[in-house]
Motif scaffolding. Structure first.
Motif, mmCIF file in Angstrom:
data_model
loop_
_atom_site.group_PDB
_atom_site.id
_atom_site.type_symbol
_atom_site.label_atom_id
_atom_site.label_comp_id
_atom_site.label_asym_id
_atom_site.label_seq_id
_atom_site.Cartn_x
_atom_site.Cartn_y
_atom_site.Cartn_z
ATOM 1 N N GLY A 1 -1.285 -5.628 -1.516
ATOM 2 C CA GLY A 1 -1.417 -4.245 -1.060
ATOM 3 C C GLY A 1 -1.162 -3.257 -2.172
ATOM 4 N N PHE A 2 -0.122 -3.511 -2.977
ATOM 5 C CA PHE A 2 0.190 -2.632 -4.106
ATOM 6 C C PHE A 2 -0.959 -2.606 -5.106
ATOM 7 C CE2 PHE A 2 1.942 -1.405 -8.148
ATOM 8 C CZ PHE A 2 2.901 -0.449 -7.851
ATOM 9 N N ALA B 1 9.929 9.351 2.953
ATOM 10 C CA ALA B 1 9.791 8.849 4.322
ATOM 11 C C ALA B 1 9.065 7.509 4.339
ATOM 12 C CB ALA B 1 9.044 9.875 5.184
ATOM 13 N N MET B 2 8.035 7.369 3.512
ATOM 14 C CA MET B 2 7.294 6.105 3.480
ATOM 15 C C MET B 2 8.132 4.981 2.888
ATOM 16 S SD MET B 2 3.235 6.480 3.079
ATOM 17 C CE MET B 2 3.097 6.981 1.386
ATOM 18 N N ILE B 3 8.859 5.266 1.822
ATOM 19 C CA ILE B 3 9.687 4.226 1.221
ATOM 20 C C ILE B 3 10.781 3.791 2.194
ATOM 21 C CG2 ILE B 3 11.324 3.727 -0.627
ATOM 22 C CD1 ILE B 3 8.414 3.651 -1.492
ATOM 23 N N TYR B 4 11.300 4.715 2.992
ATOM 24 C CA TYR B 4 12.291 4.336 4.003
ATOM 25 C C TYR B 4 11.699 3.315 4.968
ATOM 26 C CZ TYR B 4 15.512 4.541 7.927
ATOM 27 O OH TYR B 4 16.393 4.200 8.930
ATOM 28 N N VAL B 5 10.493 3.582 5.444
ATOM 29 C CA VAL B 5 9.838 2.652 6.368
ATOM 30 C C VAL B 5 9.641 1.289 5.708
ATOM 31 C CG1 VAL B 5 7.682 2.167 7.593
ATOM 32 C CG2 VAL B 5 8.708 4.447 7.722
ATOM 33 N N VAL C 1 0.833 -1.208 0.000
ATOM 34 C CA VAL C 1 0.000 0.000 0.000
ATOM 35 C C VAL C 1 0.866 1.257 0.000
ATOM 36 C CG1 VAL C 1 -1.598 1.374 1.397
ATOM 37 C CG2 VAL C 1 -2.019 -1.070 1.066
ATOM 38 N N MET C 2 1.898 1.265 0.836
ATOM 39 C CA MET C 2 2.730 2.462 0.965
ATOM 40 C C MET C 2 3.569 2.706 -0.284
ATOM 41 S SD MET C 2 3.759 1.994 4.994
ATOM 42 C CE MET C 2 4.693 3.508 5.176
ATOM 43 N N ILE C 3 4.028 1.639 -0.951
ATOM 44 C CA ILE C 3 4.781 1.815 -2.193
ATOM 45 C C ILE C 3 3.889 2.430 -3.270
ATOM 46 C CG2 ILE C 3 5.962 0.624 -4.073
ATOM 47 C CD1 ILE C 3 6.866 -1.462 -2.001
ATOM 48 N N ALA C 4 2.695 1.858 -3.452
ATOM 49 C CA ALA C 4 1.778 2.378 -4.468
ATOM 50 C C ALA C 4 1.363 3.812 -4.156
ATOM 51 C CB ALA C 4 0.549 1.475 -4.565
ATOM 52 N N ALA C 5 1.079 4.101 -2.884
ATOM 53 C CA ALA C 5 0.688 5.452 -2.501
ATOM 54 C C ALA C 5 1.817 6.436 -2.752
ATOM 55 C CB ALA C 5 0.287 5.476 -1.024
ATOM 56 N N MET D 1 -4.857 3.559 3.319
ATOM 57 C CA MET D 1 -4.124 3.657 4.579
ATOM 58 C C MET D 1 -4.949 3.090 5.732
ATOM 59 S SD MET D 1 -1.147 4.791 4.035
ATOM 60 C CE MET D 1 -0.196 5.654 2.794
ATOM 61 N N GLY D 2 -6.246 3.325 5.691
ATOM 62 C CA GLY D 2 -7.098 2.788 6.748
ATOM 63 C C GLY D 2 -7.117 1.271 6.738
#
Length: 265
Positions: free
Chosen positions: A253-254, A224-228, A50-54, A160-161
């Motif tokens: 997720g992606f 910052a998200m990609i780092y996480v 999810v975070m990668i796609a976002a 994100m939710g």
């Protein structure tokens, strides 16, 4: 054209993701044991996807589009903000005392903080860039610049939710296992997500004060998200001998976040 208050929209969007975390933390009232290893790996992989796609569709692409009319090539603010976002999370990772579930070795500066407090701080690190991303998406939608629509911002908040719900459970259940009461485990698990509205609103306020900074802030949140994702989520999703469940989680997720963004955005 209908205009909205960007701060209010950012607060509503990040408030939704916070409530998703709180709802997940509420699972401690129904389950006492920590979730199984396979569930944790799939959840961590899902959150990473999810975070990668976002980061790509909701942050970097809008950042490049917004910067193209400026004095610099569009990729410069996107690349610069991306690097700064990664460095910012690296700094927080080195400074903030935190402890990941199923780990006995704290990270960050030496501290006398309780183990339960450091468990909450570990999830808080994840939620800072998430709050920034959702807040910025709703602020862009409020501006009506065309970089992000209200439907696209809502898609990001939904994505994100979806990954915040199991994240809330992933912090409240270990806290219960550490000996905290059910009510305190819930409260601490829920509060781990309160940083999202705070980070989202503060980022929007800063971006509104400085003209031309929005592309930098968008890519900052992406970095910052990609780092996480690279530092923590994907490695933890692939612990153990068989990592297929973590890989499937990342891809799922992606895919879901991509579909949400394209279909609603």
């Amino acid at each position: 054209m209908t205009t909205y208050n960007p701060v209010l929209l950012a607060l509503l969007g990040t408030g939704f993701t916070f409530l998703a975390t709180a709802a997940g933390a509420g699972m401690v009232f129904f389950f006492r044991k920590q979730a199984g290893e396979e569930f944790q790996r799939s959840f961590l992989g899902f959150a990473a996807g999810v975070m990668i796609a976002a980061s790509v569709w909701s942050l970097l692409i809008p950042a490049i589009e917004m910067a193209e009319g400026g004095p610099l090539p569009g990729w410069v603010p996107a690349a610069g903000g991306f690097v700064l976002g990664g460095l910012f999370l690296l700094l927080l990772d080195r400074l903030l005392p935190h402890l990941h579930p199923d780990s006995d070795t704290p990270e960050g500066l030496p501290s006398s903080l309780r183990r339960t407090t450091m468990l909450v701080f570990a999830v808080t690190l994840h939620n800072i860039p998430e709050g920034m991303a959702v807040g910025l998406a709703f602020a862009l939608a409020a501006q009506g610049s065309g970089a992000t629509t209200l439907a696209g911002a809502m898609a990001l908040a939904i994505g994100m939710g979806l990954q915040n719900f199991p994240e809330g459970a992933a912090i409240s259940l270990p806290l219960r296992r550490e000996g905290l009461s059910v009510s305190r485990s819930f409260v601490y698990g829920a509060l781990s997500g309160i940083v999202e509205p705070i980070a989202g609103v503060l980022t929007v306020l800063v971006a509104a004060k400085v003209a031309g900074i929005m592309p930098w802030i968008l890519s900052f949140a992406a970095g910052a998200m990609i780092y996480v994702v690279v530092e923590e989520l994907i490695p933890e999703a692939h612990l153990g001998e068989h990592s297929h469940i973590g890989t499937a989680g990342v891809m799922t997720g992606f895919l879901i976040m991509m579909i949400l963004d394209v279909a609603l955005g």
